[in-house]
Design an enzyme around this catalytic site. Sequence first.
Site, mmCIF file in Angstrom:
data_model
loop_
_atom_site.group_PDB
_atom_site.id
_atom_site.type_symbol
_atom_site.label_atom_id
_atom_site.label_comp_id
_atom_site.label_asym_id
_atom_site.label_seq_id
_atom_site.Cartn_x
_atom_site.Cartn_y
_atom_site.Cartn_z
ATOM 1 C CG ASP A 42 21.451 44.443 -40.862
ATOM 2 O OD1 ASP A 42 21.411 45.338 -41.722
ATOM 3 O OD2 ASP A 42 22.227 44.457 -39.882
ATOM 4 N N GLY A 44 16.716 42.363 -44.785
ATOM 5 C CA GLY A 44 16.794 42.340 -46.243
ATOM 6 C C GLY A 44 15.651 43.037 -46.949
ATOM 7 C CE LYS A 45 13.264 46.724 -42.908
ATOM 8 N NZ LYS A 45 14.231 45.911 -42.146
ATOM 9 C CG ASN A 173 15.379 37.715 -47.258
ATOM 10 O OD1 ASN A 173 15.505 37.062 -48.293
ATOM 11 N ND2 ASN A 173 15.937 38.900 -47.092
ATOM 12 C CB SER A 550 1.550 79.929 -17.330
ATOM 13 O OG SER A 550 1.841 81.294 -17.380
#
Length: 637
Positions: A42, A44-45, A173, A550
């Site tokens: 959050d 703001g990208k 931002n 194995s």
Amino acid sequence: MATVVKSSSYQTQDLISEDIDAYLEQHQHKTLLRFITCGSVDDGKSTLIGRLLYDSKMIFEDQLAALESDSKRIGTQGQNIDFALLVDGLAAEREQGITIDVAYRFFATEKRKFIVADTPGHEQYTRNMVTGASTADLAVILVDARKGLLTQTRRHSYLAHLIGIRNIVLAVNKMDLIDYDQARYDAIVEDYKAFAASIGIAAFTPIPISGFVGDNITSRSENTPWHFGPVLMDHLETVELDLTTARAERFRMPVQWVNRPNLDFRGFSGLIAAGTIRPGDTVRVLPSGRTSTVGRIVTKNGDLTSAVAGQSVTLTLNDEIDCSRGDVLSIADNPPEVADQFEATIVWMADEAMLPGRSYWLKLATQTVTASVHAPKYQVNVNTMEHLAAKTLELNAIGVVNLQTERPIIFESYDANRTLGGFILVDKMTNATVAAGMIHFALRRAQNVHWQALDVTRDKHASLKNQKPAVLWFTGLSGAGKSTIANLVEKKLVHMNRHTFLLDGDNIRHGLNRDLGFTDADRVENIRRVGEVAKLMTDAGLVVITAFISPFRAERQMVREMMGSGEFIEVHIDTPLADAEARDVKGLYKKARSGDLANFTGIDSPYEAPVRPEIRIDTTLLTAEQAADLIVEELLK
């Protein structure tokens, strides 16, 4: 305009075509900047990228109409458009209001072209952020002005620097939500400056912005008269690219393809990773070390007089020397190194924890080899930069490890060359990428250990014994009957004058592997050691019989790859868990069910049954004696 209306359709098309050609020609000569936006949740990208696309006029009318409609439906406050919706393309992203996957968007201005990657902020999607950052020239680290630096701010900054991004923008931002408080902005910048210095970031560009309102994105905001630095778009358009430096470095080109359209032409195609090349330059082919001179630099648009980093070209050489995909062409007097053991930093990207000793595909430039990773030297705490002790690496963990490749590879340190220093690890079974890594340096011991030539070869050993070496690899649950059947097989082979040796799981743990427990990592190392011993015994011409649970397919495949073609015979002793548990000769299932025995295969540790074994023994249908006869018959075919 009137001229266009009055002219014929052909003339109109010609004018439009000329405009398009001029536009394309203009774009062709613009530089390209790849950048990412990253930071915490959050911050703001997505909104910032949407704003950049909108302000650069890169949204079509139908997209804008759909965007306005979606914004009204979701309920954007204060304005008609939610810019984040331009890049949050997944339904889950729109519903939750978060970014999950990496979203790439292209846009252009008068000065430059851009490819921007919007990367997720959630810690669980850190691997997606690494993917986006791997090709970026610049990182925009967003910080919510109300919250300041958070864990993901530090994590993403550390990863961006680790991956080699040297152009960092600190975008503080949501300045509109703190009334453009300069004191708050300055405090965040000072906090980041201290953190940046601790992880080696020498310089960064701070900018106060509001992606929602548009402050300092494409034009200077009246709300921040105290900011005298650049606005974001101006900085993106003018920042110097690292490619300029790459062009000045020593020539390096991983060979991607041998171009042989006819008998008269043989060239070597690839993307130049560093440096400049010209016809007549002397180059060296690695790992062979042979040298030649460049004859031509061929492209689809004709021959070039020179080529630089970032260009894809085909080089012809004036000598007929061996060169193939995975080799590297370099300047002759200063080639990269060749080694098979390294120290590296890796970012673990798989949901399952790293298993030290397991074999993975390592892909570096155009080279693909088998590699195994040792237990971490330490794990990095991205908040404090503290080095923590660790036995493995979990999802999104960052650690320093030693790794070993099955054969020498051509490399440089990641700091010197991102192309020849960066690699990924790929799971051999699923083809999933499990880690991204950066090489620091070759381990000195790798340069001091060489294969010693021996006069008595493995073929000579085998001919003396009058047999073909082989490994009968018995696998199955505890109590399936592996040791019983393996013992019978060896007795039958010895009776037929075959030279054999039986490696039993319990017996090996009394000596060679007495230091190992039963964790997944220890099981991997247990099988690796047994595989190496089995290989040495086949070199001596023996038929080797192994009886081990194995449990993992990857390790059985690792041993198969150690052997010659047709020498590894996987024998699955296929016994239902209920039957094996009913036998419980050693009382192990009872202990596991009561909780007194941890990591027991079939109870609290998985068993991965063979998919296509050479021999499958169904113990519900065959006795041990019958099974042994069938195995010997198959071996001697």
